[in-house]
Design a protein around this motif. Structure first.
Motif, PDB file in Angstrom:
ATOM      1  N   PRO A 104      -2.153   0.267  11.252  1.00  0.00           N
ATOM      2  CA  PRO A 104      -0.698   0.125  11.091  1.00  0.00           C
ATOM      3  C   PRO A 104      -0.333  -0.468   9.733  1.00  0.00           C
ATOM      4  CG  PRO A 104      -1.397  -0.650  13.250  1.00  0.00           C
ATOM      5  CD  PRO A 104      -2.650  -0.415  12.465  1.00  0.00           C
ATOM      6  N   GLY A 105       0.659   0.136   9.084  1.00  0.00           N
ATOM      7  CA  GLY A 105       1.099  -0.320   7.767  1.00  0.00           C
ATOM      8  C   GLY A 105       0.529   0.501   6.633  1.00  0.00           C
ATOM      9  N   LEU A 106      -0.427   1.388   6.909  1.00  0.00           N
ATOM     10  CA  LEU A 106      -1.057   2.175   5.854  1.00  0.00           C
ATOM     11  C   LEU A 106      -0.056   3.087   5.155  1.00  0.00           C
ATOM     12  CD1 LEU A 106      -3.613   3.041   4.357  1.00  0.00           C
ATOM     13  CD2 LEU A 106      -4.095   4.646   6.242  1.00  0.00           C
ATOM     14  N   GLY A 119      -6.021  -6.413   5.678  1.00  0.00           N
ATOM     15  CA  GLY A 119      -7.298  -5.743   5.516  1.00  0.00           C
ATOM     16  C   GLY A 119      -7.233  -4.364   4.892  1.00  0.00           C
ATOM     17  N   ILE A 120      -6.041  -3.847   4.609  1.00  0.00           N
ATOM     18  CA  ILE A 120      -5.917  -2.501   4.030  1.00  0.00           C
ATOM     19  C   ILE A 120      -6.395  -2.518   2.581  1.00  0.00           C
ATOM     20  CG2 ILE A 120      -4.291  -0.683   3.392  1.00  0.00           C
ATOM     21  CD1 ILE A 120      -2.625  -1.473   5.822  1.00  0.00           C
ATOM     22  N   THR A 121      -7.228  -1.554   2.220  1.00  0.00           N
ATOM     23  CA  THR A 121      -7.856  -1.515   0.897  1.00  0.00           C
ATOM     24  C   THR A 121      -7.286  -0.411   0.027  1.00  0.00           C
ATOM     25  OG1 THR A 121      -9.592   0.037   1.584  1.00  0.00           O
ATOM     26  CG2 THR A 121     -10.004  -2.327   1.946  1.00  0.00           C
ATOM     27  N   VAL A 122      -7.537  -0.514  -1.270  1.00  0.00           N
ATOM     28  CA  VAL A 122      -7.140   0.532  -2.206  1.00  0.00           C
ATOM     29  C   VAL A 122      -7.787   1.859  -1.831  1.00  0.00           C
ATOM     30  CG1 VAL A 122      -7.384   1.327  -4.598  1.00  0.00           C
ATOM     31  CG2 VAL A 122      -6.623  -1.005  -4.135  1.00  0.00           C
ATOM     32  N   GLU A 123      -9.032   1.826  -1.387  1.00  0.00           N
ATOM     33  CA  GLU A 123      -9.719   3.060  -1.002  1.00  0.00           C
ATOM     34  C   GLU A 123      -8.999   3.740   0.160  1.00  0.00           C
ATOM     35  OE1 GLU A 123     -11.220   0.145  -1.649  1.00  0.00           O
ATOM     36  OE2 GLU A 123     -12.080   0.828  -3.570  1.00  0.00           O
ATOM     37  N   GLN A 124      -8.490   2.958   1.102  1.00  0.00           N
ATOM     38  CA  GLN A 124      -7.738   3.540   2.213  1.00  0.00           C
ATOM     39  C   GLN A 124      -6.428   4.160   1.733  1.00  0.00           C
ATOM     40  OE1 GLN A 124      -7.964  -0.143   4.648  1.00  0.00           O
ATOM     41  NE2 GLN A 124      -8.554   1.179   6.348  1.00  0.00           N
ATOM     42  N   LEU A 125      -5.758   3.500   0.787  1.00  0.00           N
ATOM     43  CA  LEU A 125      -4.526   4.050   0.231  1.00  0.00           C
ATOM     44  C   LEU A 125      -4.802   5.372  -0.459  1.00  0.00           C
ATOM     45  CD1 LEU A 125      -2.814   0.888  -1.342  1.00  0.00           C
ATOM     46  CD2 LEU A 125      -2.590   1.784   0.977  1.00  0.00           C
ATOM     47  N   ASN A 146       3.211   4.337   0.310  1.00  0.00           N
ATOM     48  CA  ASN A 146       4.470   4.740  -0.306  1.00  0.00           C
ATOM     49  C   ASN A 146       4.994   3.679  -1.263  1.00  0.00           C
ATOM     50  OD1 ASN A 146       7.715   4.818  -0.059  1.00  0.00           O
ATOM     51  ND2 ASN A 146       6.872   6.887   0.059  1.00  0.00           N
ATOM     52  N   ALA A 147       4.891   2.410  -0.859  1.00  0.00           N
ATOM     53  CA  ALA A 147       5.393   1.332  -1.696  1.00  0.00           C
ATOM     54  C   ALA A 147       4.614   1.201  -2.995  1.00  0.00           C
ATOM     55  CB  ALA A 147       5.344   0.015  -0.934  1.00  0.00           C
TER      56      ALA A 147
END
Length: 494
Positions: A103-105, A228-234, A110-111
């Motif tokens: 959640p939040g990815l 915990g969201i990473t640049v790689e996930q983005l 987008n941001a």
């Protein structure tokens, strides 16, 4: 559109992009023609409205052209030469319903789009658009994510603005420092939400209404998921969800067909290559019931909901008009008349259908004095039950049709409103004649058709209800009157 999804915390349900089919502003009715009417006309009445003299307002006829780019993006274009500028809107099936287990990815992706591209940081990007007189915008919602551009159409302004826009939308670099900053902004927002009963109730309502469905997750994620969201996930999400095959490009403005094709081709080519993403599965029916959340306050928030319809449902014109009578407008609706005007129980009470890729919510929202909350909730439930049982009156339906006919021209009065509608038509795969069809179908509706549609999709005993407020002794409701002794608060508490 210039607001950033990561910096906004709207009430759940207000984050959904919808076609403008019945705006709140209603054109005043004209009086009799002639010198007598002119003499009686207030000084602040618009002359342009007076000149209508009871006639239906004219509206622009849209010649919607459409094609598909080499990479698979669908394009909708309306040529509008009145102003030397154009509006561009790219819509992706990249909202929070695509977050999966993170959640939040979608919101973070987008941001982060305009935080950095090759050779430019967020400041250089902002200065680049500003120096060209262009405006960039972005936003992320449950179904979709969007990027927008408004620019002058002259070639020396258009081409550099488009080049920067294509980089930002299709080739962001996702700098680490910017990610930390935006995460902190989101986390600060989550802390703020703990003190906002409306936010607390909205999250609980969607959780109860949608269960394990992706729509149940907060669009912005949570304090547990975001850190915990990473640049790689983005980058992985961008490569998948911002692909050309997953995009709808809407264009309105001072462009020829050839120029519009070149604009769409440039944007499409800059996007990652890939197909459209599948829509979420349809949600299952929730269990009806009431959930109360204790919160120290003088007022109680009341939120009632059930599953509504998806955007392609043929009953949408009847439901839209039916809801307009129930609680979709301002004063004069059933809910406002009974709850505010006759009893002074609330500042405002509103109902809304929010059709989405799959069944979106039908919701009723209000807040009232805590000691009157139980009675107010029962009153709202009884108003809905009575409306479903008996339907609207012919007078209510006639008034709603006139209001729609008067306000509908505003839905295509500006390039900005048109480009938003084109984006929604393309995203939800609606007919190009959708706007005209909606108007014609709405004006032809009968009382029985509206009643049938409302009962087909709603039931008074299927409501999922969340209340947020203090536990206090309850008082009986005041009797209805033309002049209620308890006037509503001038400003909602939250």
């Amino acid at each position: 559109m210039s607001d950033r999804s990561a910096l906004r915390y709207p009430l759940i349900g207000s984050c959904i992009i919808a076609l403008v089919v019945a705006v709140a502003a209603v054109l005043p009715r004209s009086g009799h023609a002639g010198d007598q009417a002119n003499a009686a006309r207030p000084a602040n009445t618009l002359q342009s409205l007076a000149e209508l003299d009871g006639k239906a307002p004219g509206r622009r006829q849209l010649n919607i052209q459409h094609w598909t780019t080499t990479e698979g993006a669908r394009v909708l274009f309306v040529e509008a030469r009145e102003l030397p500028m154009f509006d561009l809107r790219v819509t992706f099936a990249a909202g929070s319903s695509q977050d999966g287990t993170t959640p939040g990815l979608a919101t973070l992706t987008n941001a982060m789009l305009n935080e950095g591209v090759a050779g430019k940081d967020v400041t250089a990007i902002a200065e680049g658009f500003e120096g060209l007189g262009a405006d960039f915008g972005n936003g992320s919602y449950r179904d979709m994510a969007v990027t927008t551009l408004r620019s002058l159409s002259a070639k020396d302004k258009r081409e550099p603005a488009l080049k920067l826009f294509a980089q930002v939308t299709g080739q962001p670099t996702f700098p680490e420092e910017a990610l930390k900053r935006i995460k902190n902004q989101l986390l600060a927002g989550f802390e703020y939400e703990k003190q906002n009963p409306g936010k607390i109730g909205s999250k609980a309502l969607f959780s109860k209404l949608y269960g394990n469905h992706p729509y149940a997750q907060p669009s912005d994620g949570s304090a547990e998921s975001v850190p915990g969201i990473t640049v790689e996930q983005l980058r992985a999400f961008h490569a998948k969800a911002y692909a050309a095959g997953n995009a709808v490009i809407a264009l309105v403005g001072d462009l020829s067909r050839q120029e519009a094709e070149a604009v769409a081709a440039q944007v499409s080519a800059a996007l990652p290559k890939g197909p459209a993403l599948a829509a979420p599965a349809q949600p299952v029916e929730p269990k009806a019931g009431i959930t109360h959340i204790d919160f120290p306050s003088k007022q109680t928030h009341l939120m009632l909901a059930e599953l509504g319809i998806d955007r392609q449902d043929p009953d949408w014109p009847a439901l839209s008009l039916g809801n307009q009578i129930l609680g979709g407008g301002a004063f004069g609706t059933r809910l406002m008349s009974e709850v505010r005007e006759k009893r002074g129980l609330t500042y405002g009470v509103y109902s809304a259908f929010s059709p989405m890729q799959v069944r979106g919510p039908f919701m009723i929202n209000l807040q009232t004095r805590a000691e009157l909350s139980d009675g107010t909730l029962k009153l709202v439930q009884s108003i809905l039950a009575d409306y479903l049982k008996n339907g609207p009156t012919q007078q209510e339906l006639d008034d709603a049709k006139r209001e729609l006919a008067g306000s509908f021209p505003l839905s295509n009065a500006s390039n900005a409103s048109i480009v938003g509608q084109l984006g929604a038509i393309g995203f939800y795969n609606l007919p190009l004649t959708w706007l005209e069809d909606f108007m014609q179908q709405s004006q032809a509706l009968t009382v029985e058709q509206v009643k049938t549609a409302m009962n087909k999709h709603l039931a008074a005993d299927k409501l999922v209800i969340v209340t947020v407020g203090p536990k206090v002794p309850q008082l009986p409701l005041p009797a209805p009157t033309d002049k209620p002794s308890e006037q509503p608060l001038g400003v909602p508490e939250h």
